[in-house]
Design a protein around this motif. Structure first.
Motif, PDB file in Angstrom:
ATOM      1  N   PRO A  25       0.833  -1.219   0.000  1.00 46.89           N
ATOM      2  CA  PRO A  25       0.000   0.000   0.000  1.00 46.89           C
ATOM      3  C   PRO A  25       0.856   1.253   0.000  1.00 46.89           C
ATOM      4  O   PRO A  25       1.857   1.336   0.725  1.00 46.89           O
ATOM      5  N   ASN A  26       0.484   2.222  -0.814  1.00 43.51           N
ATOM      6  CA  ASN A  26       1.219   3.478  -0.914  1.00 43.51           C
ATOM      7  C   ASN A  26       0.712   4.435   0.170  1.00 43.51           C
ATOM      8  O   ASN A  26      -0.272   5.148  -0.014  1.00 43.51           O
ATOM      9  N   THR A  27       1.399   4.454   1.295  1.00 43.11           N
ATOM     10  CA  THR A  27       0.954   5.243   2.445  1.00 43.11           C
ATOM     11  C   THR A  27       1.877   6.423   2.751  1.00 43.11           C
ATOM     12  O   THR A  27       1.716   7.082   3.774  1.00 43.11           O
ATOM     13  N   ALA A  28       2.856   6.688   1.878  1.00 40.57           N
ATOM     14  CA  ALA A  28       3.850   7.726   2.178  1.00 40.57           C
ATOM     15  C   ALA A  28       3.189   9.078   2.433  1.00 40.57           C
ATOM     16  O   ALA A  28       3.514   9.775   3.411  1.00 40.57           O
ATOM     17  N   LEU A  29       2.254   9.479   1.568  1.00 39.52           N
ATOM     18  CA  LEU A  29       1.593  10.775   1.744  1.00 39.52           C
ATOM     19  C   LEU A  29       0.786  10.781   3.034  1.00 39.52           C
ATOM     20  O   LEU A  29       0.835  11.754   3.809  1.00 39.52           O
ATOM     21  N   ALA A  30       0.046   9.709   3.279  1.00 40.35           N
ATOM     22  CA  ALA A  30      -0.783   9.637   4.493  1.00 40.35           C
ATOM     23  C   ALA A  30       0.072   9.716   5.747  1.00 40.35           C
ATOM     24  O   ALA A  30      -0.287  10.389   6.726  1.00 40.35           O
ATOM     25  N   GLU A  31       1.195   9.037   5.749  1.00 39.06           N
ATOM     26  CA  GLU A  31       2.080   9.077   6.913  1.00 39.06           C
ATOM     27  C   GLU A  31       2.636  10.479   7.128  1.00 39.06           C
ATOM     28  O   GLU A  31       2.732  10.948   8.270  1.00 39.06           O
ATOM     29  N   SER A  32       2.984  11.170   6.024  1.00 37.06           N
ATOM     30  CA  SER A  32       3.504  12.535   6.170  1.00 37.06           C
ATOM     31  C   SER A  32       2.443  13.486   6.713  1.00 37.06           C
ATOM     32  O   SER A  32       2.767  14.518   7.296  1.00 37.06           O
ATOM     33  N   MET A  33       1.164  13.133   6.544  1.00 35.46           N
ATOM     34  CA  MET A  33       0.063  13.955   7.052  1.00 35.46           C
ATOM     35  C   MET A  33      -0.258  13.645   8.509  1.00 35.46           C
ATOM     36  O   MET A  33      -1.105  14.312   9.118  1.00 35.46           O
ATOM     37  N   GLY A  34       0.339  12.584   9.040  1.00 33.05           N
ATOM     38  CA  GLY A  34       0.047  12.193  10.414  1.00 33.05           C
ATOM     39  C   GLY A  34      -1.154  11.281  10.549  1.00 33.05           C
ATOM     40  O   GLY A  34      -1.702  11.108  11.652  1.00 33.05           O
ATOM     41  N   LEU A  35      -1.602  10.663   9.439  1.00 34.41           N
ATOM     42  CA  LEU A  35      -2.706   9.718   9.515  1.00 34.41           C
ATOM     43  C   LEU A  35      -2.206   8.367  10.015  1.00 34.41           C
ATOM     44  O   LEU A  35      -1.084   7.953   9.712  1.00 34.41           O
ATOM     45  N   HIS A  36      -3.044   7.673  10.766  1.00 35.85           N
ATOM     46  CA  HIS A  36      -2.648   6.375  11.303  1.00 35.85           C
ATOM     47  C   HIS A  36      -2.609   5.346  10.181  1.00 35.85           C
ATOM     48  O   HIS A  36      -3.592   5.164   9.443  1.00 35.85           O
ATOM     49  N   CYS A  37      -1.477   4.682  10.033  1.00 36.94           N
ATOM     50  CA  CYS A  37      -1.300   3.670   8.995  1.00 36.94           C
ATOM     51  C   CYS A  37      -0.798   2.379   9.628  1.00 36.94           C
ATOM     52  O   CYS A  37       0.084   2.399  10.491  1.00 36.94           O
ATOM     53  N   ASN A  38      -1.359   1.297   9.210  1.00 34.50           N
ATOM     54  CA  ASN A  38      -0.927  -0.029   9.651  1.00 34.50           C
ATOM     55  C   ASN A  38      -1.317  -1.011   8.558  1.00 34.50           C
ATOM     56  O   ASN A  38      -2.472  -1.375   8.434  1.00 34.50           O
ATOM     57  N   ARG A  39      -0.337  -1.363   7.708  1.00 35.05           N
ATOM     58  CA  ARG A  39      -0.612  -2.169   6.507  1.00 35.05           C
ATOM     59  C   ARG A  39      -1.572  -1.448   5.576  1.00 35.05           C
ATOM     60  O   ARG A  39      -2.354  -2.076   4.853  1.00 35.05           O
ATOM     61  N   GLY A  40      -1.537  -0.137   5.597  1.00 33.06           N
ATOM     62  CA  GLY A  40      -2.418   0.682   4.791  1.00 33.06           C
ATOM     63  C   GLY A  40      -2.931   1.837   5.627  1.00 33.06           C
ATOM     64  O   GLY A  40      -2.642   1.940   6.832  1.00 33.06           O
ATOM     65  N   ILE A  41      -3.677   2.726   4.989  1.00 30.00           N
ATOM     66  CA  ILE A  41      -4.293   3.852   5.706  1.00 30.00           C
ATOM     67  C   ILE A  41      -5.508   3.297   6.440  1.00 30.00           C
ATOM     68  O   ILE A  41      -6.475   2.849   5.812  1.00 30.00           O
ATOM     69  N   VAL A  42      -5.493   3.325   7.758  1.00 28.14           N
ATOM     70  CA  VAL A  42      -6.546   2.675   8.537  1.00 28.14           C
ATOM     71  C   VAL A  42      -7.847   3.463   8.412  1.00 28.14           C
ATOM     72  O   VAL A  42      -7.891   4.676   8.680  1.00 28.14           O
ATOM     73  N   VAL A  43      -8.905   2.772   7.978  1.00 24.73           N
ATOM     74  CA  VAL A  43     -10.211   3.407   7.776  1.00 24.73           C
ATOM     75  C   VAL A  43     -11.287   2.665   8.557  1.00 24.73           C
ATOM     76  O   VAL A  43     -11.138   1.498   8.913  1.00 24.73           O
ATOM     77  N   SER A  44     -12.395   3.367   8.791  1.00 24.84           N
ATOM     78  CA  SER A  44     -13.553   2.790   9.468  1.00 24.84           C
ATOM     79  C   SER A  44     -14.487   2.172   8.438  1.00 24.84           C
ATOM     80  O   SER A  44     -14.207   2.158   7.235  1.00 24.84           O
ATOM     81  N   ASP A  45     -15.656   1.711   8.914  1.00 23.67           N
ATOM     82  CA  ASP A  45     -16.638   1.116   8.003  1.00 23.67           C
ATOM     83  C   ASP A  45     -17.252   2.144   7.059  1.00 23.67           C
ATOM     84  O   ASP A  45     -17.907   1.781   6.084  1.00 23.67           O
ATOM     85  N   THR A  46     -17.065   3.427   7.333  1.00 21.62           N
ATOM     86  CA  THR A  46     -17.549   4.473   6.414  1.00 21.62           C
ATOM     87  C   THR A  46     -16.442   4.936   5.484  1.00 21.62           C
ATOM     88  O   THR A  46     -16.622   5.902   4.745  1.00 21.62           O
ATOM     89  N   LEU A  47     -15.310   4.270   5.524  1.00 22.02           N
ATOM     90  CA  LEU A  47     -14.126   4.580   4.713  1.00 22.02           C
ATOM     91  C   LEU A  47     -13.493   5.915   5.094  1.00 22.02           C
ATOM     92  O   LEU A  47     -12.694   6.465   4.318  1.00 22.02           O
ATOM     93  N   GLN A  48     -13.817   6.437   6.272  1.00 23.16           N
ATOM     94  CA  GLN A  48     -13.141   7.623   6.786  1.00 23.16           C
ATOM     95  C   GLN A  48     -11.890   7.184   7.540  1.00 23.16           C
ATOM     96  O   GLN A  48     -11.889   6.149   8.219  1.00 23.16           O
ATOM     97  N   THR A  49     -10.837   7.975   7.414  1.00 22.85           N
ATOM     98  CA  THR A  49      -9.644   7.659   8.191  1.00 22.85           C
ATOM     99  C   THR A  49      -9.962   7.876   9.661  1.00 22.85           C
ATOM    100  O   THR A  49     -10.691   8.804  10.023  1.00 22.85           O
ATOM    101  N   ILE A  50      -9.404   7.029  10.507  1.00 24.78           N
ATOM    102  CA  ILE A  50      -9.747   7.122  11.933  1.00 24.78           C
ATOM    103  C   ILE A  50      -9.073   8.319  12.588  1.00 24.78           C
ATOM    104  O   ILE A  50      -9.441   8.715  13.696  1.00 24.78           O
TER     105      ILE A  50
END
Length: 819
Positions: free
Chosen positions: A252-277
């Motif tokens: 998974p390409n998570t480099a941008l998400a990680e630089s934004m401070g989004l939680h990533c674990n084997r990908g950008i972690v999302v909820s059942d609504t596909l929103q990042t947690i």
């Protein structure tokens, strides 16, 4: 005040990623809330959205890049979407809600959708950065492999999964010796069990692909020029390699998400609504997203995510993505494969196995607690979707266990076999797993919209438009719903999505109604899309000009970039200029002018082309008018769908084998035809004797000198699939060569469909038809030749007659300059 709190204002949605997942979410959003957002899309690749699954047919030469485009540029424009292609997003400011691309382009957002996909996994071995080592992930990789196959012979593909095997097959079809290196004990171990994997290997070996199973790559060895020349294994063995393709998996390409401070674990972690947690304003879908610990790599789950994500972006607040039950139905180089669920079996399971090595069929069904929990099919996958349905429903199978292996057609009293299988399906049964399309949706579209071809069904329902594995079933639905023989070529194919009219119908209407403008055609024929699109406008412009020369008015904005700039745009945005040398002959004075211009404008590369011309590569757009003036040689039409070159040998004037003056004949042909626009590019060649040094046998028109005169050949093609030109006639004089060649080209100009090469035109109408028009009807032949001469007479040279040729000189102003 926050941006999205402004009353009445449309919110801003930015999509980072122009691939299949993100654009599918956008398509779903536009269906239910088309006016809610101002949408901006950033794509790192310089292409509109395309079907990544079909890169393999492009590599194999079975399809073109244009044919796998899912959403052309016109789609973005029609939906008011701002598209930034070739712009990689490198920073997102979550406080200011601002997206910033590598080149500084910015876009504000109220909602942000991340669809950054995945990156190929590159083995961390010495030599991974050598020239000739590439991944296989996008169009650029595919084109790099196609180019490499032209010059190199030995290819090694690292990875025996689906992608690696498709790469190996494509390179093999392009003439390379291919070896697949796979560290696991059998091929496609994630989709097949060991028996099916070994059957697959045996079939591919029979086609010429070699395998190194269980081999571990330790090093890539360079040659003296820094290009890969061998692959070295951990056991010390080496195999030669001019090209190494890394197809060992994706991440998974998570480099941008990680630089934004989004939680990533084997990908950008999302909820059942596909929103990042981490940030509920930001959504993620596709291969970059991790939902409940899973990052999906198959297209069907990604499309399911897109649908749920769209409902929440549309502020409906409904729908939850709870994960996907996946199946894999694939066609690896012509071999059908299917797997789903726990096909490996194990404790507490039972296995029912059918193995027919002679017939190339292997089936394994896995049962647990009286339910089907897994299936692996090789060679015969017709019942794959039925098995998958049983798994999802959790149906008990005790009552059908004795017939389970033999498929749905043997269960109960359904009584369907072969091509009647589709008729027995319930309307709710899924046909296309990738796009979630059931039988009822397809049949309703066929009936309501009068669909009759596979392409029409794909356009209206998306069924079979992704991986294509359900194509046979969709064809069955067409057959019993619409009637007729779906396997026949369609009698009519629409020009594009703007109209139901075919190319032939449009050409006929232009003739019959004396239509002279694009607007008149669109109004008169009820175009669905105002102003048309990038596909139909160039075609309409050509049809008008070729039907009514000197009456219809050229619309330069309905031409492609090369035809507007009268030079050949290159991948770095500069241009190449190829001065015309009549019949390939030049003079010292012309060469001096070319050399002086190359020096003056700092031309980076000067190259002799295969068409006997000199190509000046790397010319800045603002320098084009100056270089044309300084060189003083014609060439303005040679970048269009028009006559490119007439290639010649030296012929009887110099060659001791020459029987006719081929150089003079070539110059006469080129001077007679050089202003000729056509449905597609046209190339000619003249050889002075049957030794055919000018390669006349693979040109649109080839002329070969013989003792008694000239032989004319037509409809050759030297492209990916070489087509040998067909013999048309034998002539005595140069004047006859001009007349017969011109008559054939005018017939093609008047009857060919836009972007149809002469080889395809002749294939469509038949050589006998052409002979009847050109050889058997002298009056028609002379009329065709006269019509061509009339069309070309006075046609302005766009390199020197700017006003008459309607060349917009403002396009050559340097960026930032005023007109």
């Amino acid at each position: 005040m926050k941006r999205d709190a402004m009353p009445g204002a449309r919110q801003k949605l930015v999509v980072v990623g122009n691939g299949m997942a993100g654009i599918r979410a956008l398509e779903e959003l536009l269906k239910i809330a088309p006016e809610l957002y101002e949408v901006t899309v950033f794509g790192a690749e310089p292409h509109p959205n395309y079907n990544r699954i079909l890169l393999s047919p492009v590599l194999a030469g079975e399809q073109t890049v244009d044919e796998i485009i899912l959403n052309p540029l016109s789609w973005y424009a029609e939906n008011g979407i701002t598209l930034h292609t070739g712009k990689k997003v490198v920073r997102v400011d979550r406080v200011k809600r601002l997206v910033v691309a590598e080149d500084g382009t910015e876009a504000a957002y109220d909602r942000l959708l991340l669809a950054t996909g995945s990156n190929p996994f590159i083995l961390p071995v010495p030599g991974k950065d050598l020239k000739g080592v590439i991944s296989y992930r996008d169009i650029a990789d595919t084109e790099a492999m196609i180019e490499a196959a032209k010059s190199y012979k030995k290819a090694v593909v690292i990875g025996g999964g689906l992608l690696g095997l498709e790469a190996a097959n494509g390179l093999m079809l392009r003439g390379m010796d291919v070896t697949v290196v796979h560290i696991m004990p059998w091929l496609m171990e994630r989709q097949l069990d060991d028996h099916a994997g070994k059957l697959l290997q045996k079939s591919l070996e029979a086609r010429g692909i070699r395998f190194e199973i269980g081999a571990q790559t330790s090093e890539l060895i360079p040659d003296k020029d820094g290009r890969v020349m061998a692959v070295k294994f951990k056991d010390g063995r080496e195999i030669p390699a001019d090209l190494v393709v890394m197809a060992a998996g994706i991440r998974p390409n998570t480099a941008l998400a990680e630089s934004m401070g989004l939680h990533c674990n084997r990908g950008i972690v999302v909820s059942d609504t596909l929103q990042t947690i981490t940030d509920p304003r930001i959504y993620a879908v596709g291969e970059c997203a991790a939902h409940r610990g899973i990052a999906y790599g198959l297209v069907a789950p990604l499309f399911e995510q897109g649908k749920v994500c769209a409902t929440h972006l549309a502020e409906f607040g409904i729908g939850r993505y709870s994960g996907s039950t996946t199946s894999t139905k694939l066609k690896v180089t012509g071999i059908d494969l299917f797997s789903a669920g726990n096909f490996t079996g194990g404790d507490g399971t039972e296995e029912i196995v059918l193995n027919d090595p002679w017939g190339g069929v292997y089936k394994k069904l896995v049962i647990k607690d009286d339910k089907l929990v897994g299936a692996c099919l090789y060679g015969d996958t017709v019942d794959g979707s039925w098995y998958f349905k049983l798994m999802r429903e959790g149906r008990k199978v005790a009552d059908i266990r004795d017939k389970l292996m033999f498929g749905e057609s043997n269960i109960g009293d359904t009584g369907h076999e072969g091509n009647t299988r589709a008729a027995a399906m319930a309307d709710s049964d899924e046909v296309c797993g990738c796009n979630g399309v059931n039988k009822g949706t397809i049949c309703k579209a066929i009936k309501d919209k009068g669909l009759f071809t596979l392409d029409e069904v794909r356009k209206h329902t998306k069924a079979s438009a992704s991986c294509g594995s359900c194509t046979g079933l969709v064809e069955q639905l067409l057959m019993f719903t619409a009637g007729g023989d779906y396997s026949k070529p369609p009698t009519k194919k629409a020009m594009c999505g703007c109209t139901d009219a075919s190319h032939a119908e449009v050409r006929q209407a232009i003739r019959d109604q004396h239509l002279l403008t694009i607007d008149a055609v669109q109004r008169g024929m009820g175009w669905r899309t105002p102003n048309g699109c990038a596909s139909c406008r160039p075609a309409l412009n050509y049809y008008l000009l070729s039907t009514w020369p000197k009456e219809a008015v050229d619309d330069p904005q309905s031409r492609y970039i090369n035809e507007r700039s009268h030079a050949n745009i290159q991948k770095d945005g500069t241009y190449s200029v190829i001065p015309r040398m009549w019949g390939g002959e030049t003079t010292p004075d012309e060469l001096r002018r070319i050399a002086d211009a190359a020096d003056k404008y700092k031309v980076r590369t000067v190259k002799v082309t295969g068409g006997q011309r000199i190509d000046l590569l790397g010319v800045k757009k603002e320098d084009l008018p100056g270089i044309w003036k300084d060189i003083g040689m014609a060439s303005g039409h040679a970048y269009a769908k028009a006559l490119r070159t007439v290639k010649t040998c030296v012929g009887s004037e110099w060659c001791r084998f020459g029987t006719q003056d081929s150089t003079q004949m070539g110059k006469d042909l080129e001077r007679a035809l050089w202003r000729m626009y056509a449905p597609h590019k046209v190339k000619l060649a003249v050889s002075g004797c049957p030794r055919n040094c000018a390669e006349a046998g693979i040109k649109d028109v080839g002329v070969i000198g013989v003792d008694s005169g000239w032989e004319i050949y037509v409809a050759g093609n030297g492209g990916i699939k070489t087509e040998v030109a067909q013999f048309l006639c034998k002539l005595k004089t140069p004047d006859e060569v001009l007349e017969y060649s011109g008559a054939f080209l005018q017939l093609y100009r008047e009857e060919g469909w836009y972007l149809e090469r002469t080889v395809h035109y002749v294939s469509r109408v038949g050589l006998d038809y052409v002979k009847k028009k050109i050889l058997d009807d002298a009056a028609l032949r002379k009329s065709l030749w006269e019509r061509l001469q009339y069309s070309l007479d006075g046609e302005p040279d766009p390199w020197f007659e700017f006003d008459r040729a309607k060349v917009d000189l403002r396009q050559f102003n340097p960026v930032g300059a005023t007109a």
